[in-house]
Design a protein around this motif. Structure first.
Motif, PDB file in Angstrom:
ATOM      1  N   ARG A   5       0.858  -1.187   0.000  1.00 50.52           N
ATOM      2  CA  ARG A   5       0.000   0.000   0.000  1.00 50.52           C
ATOM      3  C   ARG A   5       0.894   1.237   0.000  1.00 50.52           C
ATOM      4  NH1 ARG A   5      -4.379  -0.982   4.616  1.00 50.52           N
ATOM      5  NH2 ARG A   5      -3.044   0.564   5.550  1.00 50.52           N
ATOM      6  N   PRO A   6       0.468   2.332  -0.642  1.00 52.70           N
ATOM      7  CA  PRO A   6       1.276   3.551  -0.612  1.00 52.70           C
ATOM      8  C   PRO A   6       1.364   4.083   0.822  1.00 52.70           C
ATOM      9  CG  PRO A   6      -0.815   3.946  -1.737  1.00 52.70           C
ATOM     10  CD  PRO A   6      -0.752   2.490  -1.423  1.00 52.70           C
ATOM     11  N   SER A   7       2.539   4.597   1.179  1.00 48.68           N
ATOM     12  CA  SER A   7       2.731   5.102   2.538  1.00 48.68           C
ATOM     13  C   SER A   7       2.463   6.602   2.599  1.00 48.68           C
ATOM     14  CB  SER A   7       4.143   4.804   3.022  1.00 48.68           C
ATOM     15  OG  SER A   7       5.087   5.428   2.184  1.00 48.68           O
ATOM     16  N   LEU A   8       1.854   7.024   3.701  1.00 46.82           N
ATOM     17  CA  LEU A   8       1.525   8.426   3.902  1.00 46.82           C
ATOM     18  C   LEU A   8       1.865   8.813   5.330  1.00 46.82           C
ATOM     19  CD1 LEU A   8      -1.394  10.437   2.566  1.00 46.82           C
ATOM     20  CD2 LEU A   8      -1.026  10.473   5.024  1.00 46.82           C
ATOM     21  N   LEU A   9       2.575   9.910   5.494  1.00 44.20           N
ATOM     22  CA  LEU A   9       2.917  10.455   6.800  1.00 44.20           C
ATOM     23  C   LEU A   9       1.997  11.631   7.069  1.00 44.20           C
ATOM     24  CD1 LEU A   9       4.771  10.678   9.302  1.00 44.20           C
ATOM     25  CD2 LEU A   9       6.303  12.087   7.903  1.00 44.20           C
ATOM     26  N   LEU A  10       1.268  11.587   8.180  1.00 38.53           N
ATOM     27  CA  LEU A  10       0.316  12.633   8.562  1.00 38.53           C
ATOM     28  C   LEU A  10       0.849  13.328   9.807  1.00 38.53           C
ATOM     29  CD1 LEU A  10      -2.416  14.084   8.416  1.00 38.53           C
ATOM     30  CD2 LEU A  10      -3.409  12.138   9.629  1.00 38.53           C
ATOM     31  N   VAL A  11       1.090  14.632   9.710  1.00 39.77           N
ATOM     32  CA  VAL A  11       1.652  15.392  10.825  1.00 39.77           C
ATOM     33  C   VAL A  11       0.698  16.524  11.191  1.00 39.77           C
ATOM     34  CG1 VAL A  11       3.666  16.626  11.697  1.00 39.77           C
ATOM     35  CG2 VAL A  11       3.947  14.893   9.904  1.00 39.77           C
ATOM     36  N   ASP A  12       0.128  16.447  12.397  1.00 40.92           N
ATOM     37  CA  ASP A  12      -0.785  17.478  12.892  1.00 40.92           C
ATOM     38  C   ASP A  12      -0.749  17.441  14.405  1.00 40.92           C
ATOM     39  OD1 ASP A  12      -3.270  18.956  13.609  1.00 40.92           O
ATOM     40  OD2 ASP A  12      -3.587  18.922  11.442  1.00 40.92           O
ATOM     41  N   ASP A  13      -0.726  18.592  15.038  1.00 36.47           N
ATOM     42  CA  ASP A  13      -0.654  18.639  16.495  1.00 36.47           C
ATOM     43  C   ASP A  13      -2.004  18.390  17.170  1.00 36.47           C
ATOM     44  OD1 ASP A  13      -1.352  21.159  15.354  1.00 36.47           O
ATOM     45  OD2 ASP A  13      -0.992  22.138  17.268  1.00 36.47           O
TER      46      ASP A  13
END
Length: 179
Positions: A5-13
């Motif tokens: 599966r494609p990898s996704l990095l999610l960055v949110d405080d």
């Protein structure tokens, strides 16, 4: 052999928003890793560079623009989308200049976010409410950007802007103008 599966990095405080968005993206076939700040995000990206990244612009510590620079240094092929509740033309242009493929303002649903990774997508199409800012707003944002570039040094920012330090101080202390 299972399909990767494609990898996704999610960055949110915002932990609640991050968890809900991660779940929705995972349901659409992505392997999602999350981070509450830039340091955790960089550690995750260094361990396994993601194909995609969604970055919040304003976070405690490093901003999303600072994180964007660091992620591009780790892997320039990562497709990065800036996501923010504080949209402006100046920050959108800066994000794209640094390598982001697109820029969306919150609230944006998961389908808009994933569609924005398409290089042919237009910000105006995914954000129909994005209006042309007033001249006062553009001036205020430009002043804030130059001050940020100068690490808050008012004298240096005034020199770069070609204006008197007191004039800059007066303009910088004003509240953010309405659209």
């Amino acid at each position: 052999m299972p399909e990767s599966r494609p990898s996704l990095l999610l960055v949110d405080d915002d932990a609640t928003y991050r968890a809900r968005l991660a779940k929705a993206i995972a349901l659409r076939g992505y392997e999602v890793r999350t981070a509450p700040d830039a340091e955790v995000a960089v550690a995750l990206a260094e361990a396994d560079s993601p194909e995609f990244a969604v970055l919040d612009l304003r976070m405690p510590g490093e901003s999303g623009l600072d994180l964007l620079r660091r992620l591009m240094a780790i892997d320039p092929t990562t497709k990065v989308l800036m996501l923010t509740g504080y949209g402006s033309i100046a920050t959108a242009m800066e994000a794209v200049r640094l390598g982001a493929v697109n820029y969306l303002t919150k609230p944006a649903d998961v389908d808009d976010i994933l569609a924005a990774f398409d290089p042919g997508a237009q910000v105006a199409e995914t954000n129909p409410g994005l209006e042309t800012p007033s001249l006062a707003r553009v001036e205020w944002e430009h002043i804030q950007r130059v001050l940020n570039d100068c690490d808050g040094n008012l004298s240096e920012a005034a020199r770069r802007l070609g204006m008197h330090r007191r004039s800059l101080q007066r303009k910088a202390s004003r509240k953010r103008p309405a659209k």
